[in-house]
Design an enzyme around this catalytic site. Sequence first.
Site, mmCIF file in Angstrom:
data_model
loop_
_atom_site.group_PDB
_atom_site.id
_atom_site.type_symbol
_atom_site.label_atom_id
_atom_site.label_comp_id
_atom_site.label_asym_id
_atom_site.label_seq_id
_atom_site.Cartn_x
_atom_site.Cartn_y
_atom_site.Cartn_z
ATOM 1 N N GLU A 1 0.828 -1.207 0.000
ATOM 2 C CA GLU A 1 0.000 0.000 0.000
ATOM 3 C C GLU A 1 0.867 1.265 0.000
ATOM 4 O OE1 GLU A 1 -3.954 -1.022 2.509
ATOM 5 O OE2 GLU A 1 -2.088 -1.649 3.456
ATOM 6 N N ASP B 236 3.951 1.573 -1.263
ATOM 7 C CA ASP B 236 4.519 1.757 -2.600
ATOM 8 C C ASP B 236 3.500 2.374 -3.551
ATOM 9 O OD1 ASP B 236 6.845 0.684 -1.691
ATOM 10 O OD2 ASP B 236 6.563 -1.294 -2.599
ATOM 11 N N SER C 229 18.840 2.166 -3.670
ATOM 12 C CA SER C 229 17.647 1.366 -3.426
ATOM 13 C C SER C 229 17.249 0.716 -4.756
ATOM 14 C CB SER C 229 16.571 2.302 -2.892
ATOM 15 O OG SER C 229 15.453 1.565 -2.573
ATOM 16 N N LYS D 55 14.100 -11.466 -2.486
ATOM 17 C CA LYS D 55 14.229 -10.168 -1.829
ATOM 18 C C LYS D 55 13.945 -10.389 -0.355
ATOM 19 C CE LYS D 55 12.798 -5.364 -2.349
ATOM 20 N NZ LYS D 55 12.756 -5.067 -0.939
ATOM 21 N N GLU E 9 21.609 -7.995 3.798
ATOM 22 C CA GLU E 9 20.347 -7.710 4.478
ATOM 23 C C GLU E 9 20.331 -8.468 5.796
ATOM 24 O OE1 GLU E 9 18.454 -5.732 2.636
ATOM 25 O OE2 GLU E 9 16.454 -5.787 3.520
ATOM 26 N N LYS F 36 7.876 -7.278 -6.940
ATOM 27 C CA LYS F 36 7.194 -7.539 -5.677
ATOM 28 C C LYS F 36 6.023 -8.488 -5.901
ATOM 29 C CE LYS F 36 8.834 -4.102 -2.748
ATOM 30 N NZ LYS F 36 8.220 -3.321 -1.711
#
Length: 675
Positions: free
Chosen positions: A35, A37, A79, A112, A168, A309
């Site tokens: 939401e 994004d 990013s 990811k 990460e 995504k």
Amino acid sequence: MPESPRDQILKLRQEIQRHEELYRKKHAPEISDFEFDKLVDQLADLERQFPADAGPDLGIGDDKSEGFQQADHRAPMLSLDNTYDEADFRAFGERLYKALGGSGLEFIVEPKVDGVAVSLTFEKGRFVRAVTRGNGARGDDVTANVSLIRSIPRTLSGAPDLLEVRGEIYMELVEFQRLNREREAAGEPLYANPRNLAAGTVKLLDAEEAKRRQLSIVCYGLGACEPANAFATLKEFKQQLAAWGFPIRDDIAVQQGIDAAWQAIQQLDVLRRDLPFPTDGAVVKVNRLEDQRRAGTTSKFPHWAVAFKFPPDQAETVLRSISMQVGRTGAITPVAELDPVLLAGSTVARATLHNADEIARKDIREGDTVRIQKAGEIIPQVLSVVVAKRPADSQPFNFEARLKELGLDAVRVGDEAAYKLRAPSRDMKIRRLVHFASKQCLDIDGLGDAVAEQLIDLGLVDAPVDALKLNRGEWMMLEGFKEKSVDNMVAGLAQAKQRELWRAIHALGIPNVGMQTAKDLARHFQSMDALEAAKPSDLLHTKVGKKGGVSYESVISGVGVEVSESILSFFSDPNHRDWVQAMRSAGLNLIEAASAATVAGVAGKTFVLTGTLPTLGRDEARDLIEKAGGKVSGSVSKKTDYVVAGEEAGSKLTKAQELGVAVIDEAALRALLGN
Ligand code: IVH
């Protein structure tokens, strides 16, 4: 009248900033990444259409926080641009083919990882620091907590002179669930999702607590590298990382061309369900580093990589009823009771509704068909109502009326979101007593659920402290209690009265004060009397900025605005002060035992730490000083005895010199400590 583009842009910007703050600073997002994004994309579209009304860069993603040293990245930490559908993804491929001229493009496809980006710097093959992304150019030095991750190699043989390894940090789902089970047992609010908990843990100033939470890392990228030509492809770099011992993901082979990369994304969508960490997408990167250089970057994203995504898992089901859950502190959480439905591999029958406002805002009613979602969050959320399927006789949900029907006498205090019970219910009394007697509090053997229930039902105990004053005859009233068991209970109580101060503090059940905070409070205040008498300024230092803005600086690790308000409000209640009085008169130990390791020269002295010390981490140094009976403060004043300065010491060092406070280095500190 429809809103002007200018107003729309302004509103969107405010909205985005609010959510960014909830996510980065409070680690408590109200909406999903998906939401978020969408809002960012909407803004980008509007600002492209109406460039005259566009505002300055929002700096989304900057994670820098107070209380950290900062360090520059030698190569920027960019990013990734997001794509959500096949057409978007193929457009990324088209752009690359145009820029790089056709055939032979190779791609790496990786999961990811939903965590916190970090850059690990190695100089001459030695691990020197870990820094968060920050604004991409400069981030927070989080070496102390990142050093707790065992899987990061400390030395690399045959490494380039300078190497930044990008990766990460995340928390495994099993670790997240373990910590939440502990929170649940202690009656504390649950952590929302593994990503926020990982982010919070990386930035934790409390070393003991950080050690208790296990973090993990996956490495995937190359930052600065000298000499620059050390690697030809990303694949080669990742293989070298693996050879050095870094954890990497190598689930999918190098893909030739964009079609193959798209297939690999589909493959990952299946694979990801069995990964031990949360993933919300795939990252696709050009393999050859020369191709990457030729493709170039924008100020924010590389042209040679993109994130795809996966849409969050959603399902539709009927919300049968709304039930009310009462926590140990009396806070009431509404819960949706759902027709069971399969979602992301598990059956979901309940979802949190957060609070009364949330129900009103989404107009959620009993009998509604609702969309629910699980997106990284383990606890499912009710997203929205399918209004078209609403029954004709449906009524808005009346929160207060329901509380009344259930006999829950609850009110909302100040600007708090939750309703809270005015007087404790039977259930709360039982849970409070069990908490009081639990292993993490006074550790009273034999006082578990069954005994607590009887004590409350017989009216022998109201406030938990009452249990300390029961006589033999009263214990004999309990089912199953005979001479022998009463002897044991009396002996157990006598022991419980001699335990450490932090146990008594934790036993009070102050909201937001867990075991670790109780320990910190005990060490800082040294007695229950001092804690009870604490003023706001004893808990938190307030600073008023030049522009009149107010900021706070913690005096005690783990005690920020929320926790200090909780403590003050707890002791402002006369009932709670009566509990403390009852503890005193029952003969419970309420002072901190003198530390056996007290070291003359350090005991009673106030230290301020600044800069990076050669071998001691910030928290380690603090621990050593406190164990020896000293205090560590965040700011330099005339009352400071020593400033311990390391490399890149800043304004605190200058202030010490101005005030004539003694400045020492790590070696001198060690000498004072006698080691
Ligand atoms: S590559 C310039 N690879 O996602 C290349 N990033 O939304 C940037 N992330 O900031 C990073 N898994 O924190 C890369 N396999 C992966 C990743 C990954 C997670 C994070 C990273 C980045 C963010 C962008």
